[in-house]
Enzyme design. Sequence first.
Site, PDB file in Angstrom:
ATOM      1  N   ASP A 180      12.032  -2.274   2.554  1.00 40.00           N
ATOM      2  CA  ASP A 180      11.344  -2.337   1.249  1.00 40.00           C
ATOM      3  C   ASP A 180      11.121  -0.939   0.704  1.00 40.00           C
ATOM      4  O   ASP A 180      10.070  -0.634   0.138  1.00 40.00           O
ATOM      5  CB  ASP A 180      10.012  -3.070   1.401  1.00 40.00           C
ATOM      6  CG  ASP A 180       9.495  -3.626   0.069  1.00 40.00           C
ATOM      7  OD1 ASP A 180      10.260  -3.587  -0.929  1.00 40.00           O
ATOM      8  OD2 ASP A 180       8.348  -4.090   0.025  1.00 40.00           O
ATOM      9  N   ILE A 201      -6.869  -0.413  -5.389  1.00 45.07           N
ATOM     10  CA  ILE A 201      -5.927   0.643  -5.787  1.00 45.07           C
ATOM     11  C   ILE A 201      -4.488   0.175  -5.734  1.00 45.07           C
ATOM     12  O   ILE A 201      -3.576   0.930  -6.067  1.00 45.07           O
ATOM     13  CB  ILE A 201      -6.101   1.896  -4.904  1.00 45.07           C
ATOM     14  CG1 ILE A 201      -5.960   1.552  -3.418  1.00 45.07           C
ATOM     15  CG2 ILE A 201      -7.435   2.558  -5.174  1.00 45.07           C
ATOM     16  CD1 ILE A 201      -6.066   2.752  -2.490  1.00 45.07           C
TER      17      ILE A 201
END
Length: 1177
Positions: free
Chosen positions: A1014, A898
């Site tokens: 991030d 995924i």
Amino acid sequence: MALANGGEDRMDDSSSGRTSLADSASLTNSSLRSGTSSQSIHTNDGTIRVFNFTTGEFERFHPNMLCEEICNTMCRQLGIAPIAQLLYGIREHSTSRRPSPLVRLDLTWCLPGERLNCQLVYCFRMRFRVPELDSQLELIDGRSHKFLYRQMRYDMRTEQIPEIRYPEHKDKSTGLAVMDMLIDDQEQSEDQQAMRSIEKLYKLYLPPSLWRAHSFFVGSKIREVFRSLKANSLSVERLKWHYVHQVSHLAPTYMTEQFTCTVQYLPNEEVARGSGPIGTSLAHSTSTLASSGSTNTLSTLTTNTNSVALGGSGKKAKRRSTSGGIDVYVRVFPHDSLEPGLKVARVTSEATLKWILVGAVEGIFMISKINDTSVRLEIVGLPKGYEMQFQTEKEMKSFISYLGIYIRLSSKWMQDLCHSYRTPSLEELSSLHCHGPIGGAYSLMKLHENGDKCGSYIVRECDREYNIYYIDINTKIMAKKTDQERCKTETFRIVRKDSQWKLSYNNGEHVLNSLHEVAHIIQADSPDRYRIPASKYDKPPLLLLLLPKNLKAKKTDLQLSEAELQRRNPQIFNPRTDLQWYPDSISLSDDGMMFTMRGDWIQQSPVKDVSVTMKMLKSDGNFMEFFRLAQTWSLIQSPQFLKLYGLTLADPYTMVMEYSRYGPLNKFLHSMPNVTLHCLLDLMHGLVRGMHYLEDNKIIHNYIRCSNLYVTKYDPNSYVLDAKISDPGYPRPYRESDSPWIPVKYYRNLQAAKTDQFAQLWAFATTIYEIFSRCKEDLSTLRQEQLLRQKNLDGNILKMLDQDICPAPIFETIMDGWSDDETKRFSHHDIFSRLNTIKAEILPNYMPPPEIATNGTGDETVIDRSDIPFLPFPRSNMLMVIPLTSECRVIYNMENMIGRGHYGTVYKGHLEFNDKDQPREQVAIKMLNTMQVSTDFHREIGIMRTLSHPNIVKFKYWAEKSHCIIMEYLQSGSFDIYLRFTAPNLNNPRLVSFALDIANGMKYLSDMGLIHRDLAARNILVDHNGDGDCVKISDFGLAQFANSDGYYYAKSKRDIPIRWYSPEAISTCRFSSYSDVWSYGVTLFEMFSRGEEPNLVPIQTSQEDFLNRLQSGERLNRPASCPDFIYDLMQLCWHATPRSRPSFATIVDIITREVATKVTHPTDGHQSPPNQPTDAE
């Protein structure tokens, strides 16, 4: 014409938008009981009358409307989402209170393409029960959950739920009635409350049989309980949730349909008195208690199987005599049951029915209509199909519609099972080359699977609104002529009106005559258009509503006996469906050409899965050599050898072998020096029998030694130690390390020993020496010079063993095996005699064994994951198992990837608990691509374990050996994909609420002194919660705790997402909460541009160019339709001076203040689920 909307005679309550519950109660308990209603339901006025549980009234429809059109209209009217529409159907409506027990109840369902009969009355019902009904339905569609409450309430009052009937469930019925009264009381307006008291109308909420039997006692009790609970009641929404929860648990077969028909035979039926089974196996037969009248049972016979049906329109067939067929009940056992599939059971008056599996539902690929009452099911495994004859045509149609829609909702949504009765909407989708409401994420995956070409497109129905479509089309080629080249996918909204399509594009609306024109009017870098049609093999998660989200573990203590497993012939395994693999246990065998791994042989019958050892050929191995080994081993039929259960004939080529719990004998004895003499004698006894088998069958093994014997049983209390001989492995030449097991005459030509059948008797003697020396010395380290020197000293290649650990007769056997006279090397008669003599002379003296580690594949050297690929075969779709704790393990399929990032790949899987009462739980598994970032991995685990916030993805487990992290699974997936594919439906209020979610999550991290490093839309996941969505921050692989000054200095420059990084982070590798604030501003740009890449205009040419332009004051442009205050906030986040940027606490205040603390998720016609108060339970 107002017929389709129910006419103008509906009783509308101005405050609640529906008929009051008390009025509905009056209608259902008096008018319908006598077979009439306020609308004169038996008066034929030429319209189709369909009862609506929500209003308690009959809706009227034009007689030319098809069943599916009426269902569609009802769903729109009730606000039911398009993805949930197939859960509903139209059924004939019962207007009688309760049928006589001797009368056959025939309430049949209508086919989607069928026209209804004006002479009958119908009801609109939820027909299919989704797994984990009380929790999952609310997540799928909140309005459906509300409708189900109305349906259940009606069925309770009219006593149509057999499992909660009076007198067996008097207290439960009374409790549900009180809960119903509380709901109705809260939903009344003040004017209604002034006019009547719910408390005084309590009898309308009780099942009539209960009221008639206990009217004197029950009234005062109900009023007392009602007053007590009303003073401190839960909210209406929570009360409804508890009502549905109670009914679904008290009536587990609610919405289960059972049919009756005649068949010619019962597959796999166990026949009494040794006459043998009909069919192929007894494995699929199971017994279960039958609820003789399951809820909404169709054509169920109560006592008289030949009774005449009520309302008996529809053709009837003469019931065959017993000699001409077998009368059976038919039922689909759903996917969340222990043994799902289509089953039949002989019609019997006994309390216990024997349910026999006909076939898995996904194995039924067609229903053929034979005549007006008979069908033939084409089923995998039944070459001639399976015929069923029903008593009436209506029953047959009900069965076809039920099975057909069940298969659509569980495996093949785009397929009509019976071509004699087509579904109009499916035919239309097929003619339009259009997908159903599959959702944006699945559409993106389909585009990728089909090559991701520029100009490729998919048209799909909206999953939230009716008559709305989306086109997902690849319009631009990004990063041309680089290894990062890819297509940009854009999504546009289409409104369908009659036969025309209105496209919203380039700030305008275009009315077009076909979807082909729609695709061509959208500009793309390629003039070509590639339409990707729907396939019956598509499996969009949004539509497969009957597949359980959390599978139940197989709850059984039954297991196949060793004798049964030994009797079975080797079989061909499907590595995808028959086996589960434990990648953590992978090791390289001694032959250097095969990998060994632990696994499970999945059993379809209700017995435990069988543990196995799997030996896989390396990709550069010779298949014919592997096949010859498997062929030889398949012929061995002796319990002294590890059984070959079968093999796979697809990459990786695998031998599936009997599992050894304790691993190889040499490791076992080395770790268990106190194994008693009796156990060793028992062990030797089995080895002698194995050698005798090889001798009798003239089989040369070549690798008899302790390292190739595997311990399968050890029970010191019973004096049992069993070790079995394993296969010789992939052919390879002898080495000097094999010399102790080879006659000395072959030392100058070791390979010549391989053809000498007496050579393995020498190996047998050395193996006995290993056993009684407890493998204290690794004989493979001895050189030939040492062995020959010892032989010259006393005639034996190894030193004599002390008689305290090796009785003299045993060492005499060893010396016989090392004899130069081959005829003296092995006599099983002599050896058995010696063993019996020794056993008679000594007393059992067992010491309790220390706790030992178990390893199904032995303790061969586990290979460092950096030396070989993650698995010794290419990416496949096999089931992988990773043990996590003593309580659970995670299972995943490599096909279910995924997500993929720089350092890891994310798969969807599920947790399986040892406690079989605990259901399986869907999870996301993040697995590192390389071990070189193991420091990052351990840091990420350490960080995630400390986090707990509603806008942070939840950490669950981790596996150090596999370098994987187990997190909660969020079905809606990555936020960047969500932005692009939900763009036409994303309004600014919804985006602002998402912005607040992210800011709250980042404030929590900042307060903990954590720098994410991030933050971007790709690292945010979307959680679908009822009818609303929220977002959660994930991926802490780069996260770090700040120092005392609030900074973290990166020690190395690796691949960094510079377009999300602040100037100081790019230039000096200095990170802080303020650099996260900069990234938050870039994430806002992604959100309000609906998924655009954050590039400067004109686009930057390099990293240096990007940094220089940021430092000179350039910033990302304002996205179209972005609110002023959001772009102002972005500019604040991008201030050149870090400490001049707002903190996340300030950002939360800015957003909350701007929207006046009323930021909520837009409903798009749906209501958000209620918040549960802390004292709700």
